[in-house]
Write a protein that holds these residues in place. Structure first.
Motif, PDB file in Angstrom:
ATOM      1  N   ARG A 325       4.616   0.170   5.863  1.00 47.90           N
ATOM      2  CA  ARG A 325       4.609  -1.151   5.196  1.00 47.90           C
ATOM      3  C   ARG A 325       3.846  -1.111   4.084  1.00 47.90           C
ATOM      4  O   ARG A 325       3.848  -1.940   3.175  1.00 47.90           O
ATOM      5  CB  ARG A 325       4.275  -2.100   6.227  1.00 47.90           C
ATOM      6  N   ALA A 326       2.648  -0.292   4.349  1.00 45.29           N
ATOM      7  CA  ALA A 326       1.407  -0.321   3.282  1.00 45.29           C
ATOM      8  C   ALA A 326       1.896   0.445   2.159  1.00 45.29           C
ATOM      9  O   ALA A 326       1.543   0.258   1.025  1.00 45.29           O
ATOM     10  CB  ALA A 326       0.192   0.099   3.965  1.00 45.29           C
ATOM     11  N   GLY A 327       2.734   1.457   2.085  1.00 54.42           N
ATOM     12  CA  GLY A 327       3.333   2.583   1.383  1.00 54.42           C
ATOM     13  C   GLY A 327       2.227   3.283   0.835  1.00 54.42           C
ATOM     14  O   GLY A 327       2.264   4.014  -0.213  1.00 54.42           O
ATOM     15  N   ARG A 328       1.091   3.643   1.610  1.00 53.16           N
ATOM     16  CA  ARG A 328       0.229   4.383   1.131  1.00 53.16           C
ATOM     17  C   ARG A 328       0.091   5.559   2.215  1.00 53.16           C
ATOM     18  O   ARG A 328      -0.030   5.355   3.488  1.00 53.16           O
ATOM     19  CB  ARG A 328      -1.246   3.692   1.020  1.00 53.16           C
ATOM     20  N   TYR A 329      -0.149   6.704   1.972  1.00 50.48           N
ATOM     21  CA  TYR A 329      -0.277   7.792   2.880  1.00 50.48           C
ATOM     22  C   TYR A 329      -1.466   8.988   2.412  1.00 50.48           C
ATOM     23  O   TYR A 329      -1.588   9.059   1.296  1.00 50.48           O
ATOM     24  CB  TYR A 329       1.138   8.635   2.825  1.00 50.48           C
ATOM     25  N   SER A 330      -2.039   9.551   3.317  1.00 47.36           N
ATOM     26  CA  SER A 330      -2.971  10.812   3.044  1.00 47.36           C
ATOM     27  C   SER A 330      -2.107  12.010   2.868  1.00 47.36           C
ATOM     28  O   SER A 330      -1.002  12.111   3.490  1.00 47.36           O
ATOM     29  CB  SER A 330      -3.965  10.846   4.254  1.00 47.36           C
ATOM     30  N   ALA A 365     -11.647   6.161  -2.987  1.00 48.15           N
ATOM     31  CA  ALA A 365     -11.559   4.712  -2.517  1.00 48.15           C
ATOM     32  C   ALA A 365     -10.153   4.281  -1.994  1.00 48.15           C
ATOM     33  O   ALA A 365      -9.867   3.416  -1.160  1.00 48.15           O
ATOM     34  CB  ALA A 365     -12.296   3.766  -3.554  1.00 48.15           C
ATOM     35  N   ALA A 366      -9.412   4.903  -2.978  1.00 48.09           N
ATOM     36  CA  ALA A 366      -7.900   4.457  -2.774  1.00 48.09           C
ATOM     37  C   ALA A 366      -7.427   4.881  -1.292  1.00 48.09           C
ATOM     38  O   ALA A 366      -6.653   4.320  -0.601  1.00 48.09           O
ATOM     39  CB  ALA A 366      -6.957   5.064  -3.957  1.00 48.09           C
ATOM     40  N   PHE A 367      -7.868   6.040  -1.110  1.00 47.12           N
ATOM     41  CA  PHE A 367      -7.321   6.590   0.497  1.00 47.12           C
ATOM     42  C   PHE A 367      -8.333   6.082   1.496  1.00 47.12           C
ATOM     43  O   PHE A 367      -7.832   6.030   2.508  1.00 47.12           O
ATOM     44  CB  PHE A 367      -7.697   8.037   0.389  1.00 47.12           C
TER      45      PHE A 367
END
Length: 442
Positions: A325-330, A365-367
């Motif tokens: 849902r966040a659409g952010r991945y490491s 910071a983005a991660f």
């Protein structure tokens, strides 16, 4: 002694202590503790700096143990090794291999010091194996009053258990005696399947090999398991190349992190582009310590929580939804390991079979926002954060999760009544020191 800046391995934490001490003997460690007492300063100890939080920082006296290293004794009959506290796990493993011995299980960071690994609850994977603290027979501790005390499993059980994982709050560890086993090789194999399939039989999977771990990229539905099984087979010719394949993966993840720092949503695409499609599943045999560990040249930040084993499948399912849902991945996979429970009051594995969920991210910071989202999920499942990794928990959150919290605080209050071995981070996660009544003495 000198006044200069100290930084951790990841270069995410720095401090400028009034005195930075590099001891070469136990006597010099004691002198540093007494110096702090006379000057009314706090004192902290640091090893390789692999804690990702400010656990070791101080503006008082910082004891850098990396030069206080070496093997003091190997007893082949008793199968024990006594080492100075600043000795790296790689140095211990190499010395043991020469005499046909080994540590039965260690984590992936070979350069971490023995004292640092113990103090933060370092562990490998496998239900037959507790954290590294489970191998300790005895240890020596320079305490706040300038005395060096030896705690052992048989002689001082309560003090011994508390000292094993103490975040450096009971004193400075000077030496440790570890239990060993005959040297052995491990056969490595890998298997990929759907995440849903693995979670359906998670507890069965967790018992399927002596050492098991799995990794999962949250944008996908496939998980890769790694199985390590003791074997009498000799090391294979390509063992070194296979071992360094993990290092290559770390480097790729680091490069993706740099490229996607401003757009974490692009990580899946970059990861697919850099994937090595010619590489098959790893399958090789090598000495155990070379299988457990691998070189990690890329700096990163890691979060890990220890959950009761039955809660791991639900936690991973929840994480999948939150991250998608966040659409952010490491660019680093979520790593899952398992371990035996133990009786160490501040061990994240205290009293229960444990599943460890780890998320590594680039130093951006983005991660780091991902860590906050993941920590919220794992905390809701009763997770206990790894003491050396990134987290935001406070003493109010942590105390109810550790049944022997008050026992540890009594010991802490007796051994360090003035609160010399503390800093702002320790005060946040453990609270202030309160003088107490020690229940037993050595």
């Amino acid at each position: 002694m000198s006044r200069r800046t100290w930084a951790n391995w990841a270069r995410t934490v720095r401090c400028t202590p009034r005195y930075l001490v590099h001891p070469c003997s136990e006597r010099e460690i004691v002198a540093a503790v007494l110096l702090a007492d006379r000057a009314g300063l706090t004192v902290r100890a640091a090893g390789s700096g692999h804690s990702f939080n400010p656990l070791a920082t101080t503006d008082g006296v910082l004891v850098d143990l990396t030069g206080f290293a070496g093997i003091e004794n190997i007893d082949q009959d008793a199968r024990t090794v006594t080492v100075r506290s600043g000795t790296s796990l790689s140095a211990v493993s190499a010395a043991l291999l020469e005499v046909g011995l080994a540590l039965p299980s260690i984590g992936t960071l070979a350069e971490q010091t023995v004292a640092g690994a113990l103090s933060t609850g370092n562990h490998g994977s496998g239900f037959k194996h507790p954290a590294l603290s489970g191998l300790v027979e005895s240890l020596r501790l320079a305490t706040a009053d300038g005395t060096v005390r030896e705690f052992s499993r048989d002689g001082t059980p309560e003090l011994f258990r508390c000292a094993l994982t103490a975040l450096g709050t009971l004193g400075v560890i000077t030496s440790v005696t570890l239990r060993c086993v005959p040297s052995f090789n491990l056969r490595v194999s890998e298997h990929s399947e759907s995440l849903a399939s693995l979670l359906e039989r998670f507890e069965e999977w967790a018992c399927s090999a002596e050492h098991v771990a799995c990794s999962w990229m949250p944008w996908g539905d496939t998980v890769t398991s790694r199985f390590l099984v003791p074997t009498e087979e000799p090391a294979t010719a390509q063992a070194a190349r296979q071992r360094y394949a993990t290092t290559v993966s770390e480097v790729k993840a680091g490069l993706i992190g740099l490229s996607a720092g401003l757009a974490p949503h692009g990580v899946p695409t970059l990861s697919r582009l850099l994937a090595d499609r010619s590489a098959g599943p790893a399958g090789y045999v090598d000495a155990a310590h070379r299988v457990f560990t691998f070189p990690q040249p890329v700096k990163f930040v890691a979060l890990e929580h220890a959950l009761a084993l039955p809660d791991v499948p639900d936690a991973l399912n929840e994480l999948r939804g939150v991250l998608r849902r966040a659409g952010r991945y490491s660019p680093y996979s979520v790593l899952v390991r398992v371990g035996a429970g133990d009786d160490v009051p501040l061990s994240p594995a205290y009293g229960r079979q444990t599943g460890y969920i780890n998320l590594t991210v680039p130093r951006s910071a983005a991660f780091l926002e991902l860590h906050r989202a993941v920590e919220t999920v794992l905390r809701d499942f009763g997770g206990r954060p790894h003491w050396g990794k990134a987290h935001t928990a406070t003493a109010e959150v942590l105390a109810p999760r550790y049944p022997l919290w008050d026992e540890f605080q009594r010991v802490r209050g007796e051994l360090d009544p003035q609160g010399r071995f503390t800093n702002d981070f320790v005060a946040r996660v453990l609270g202030p020191t309160a003088p107490g009544q020690l229940l037993e003495r050595s």
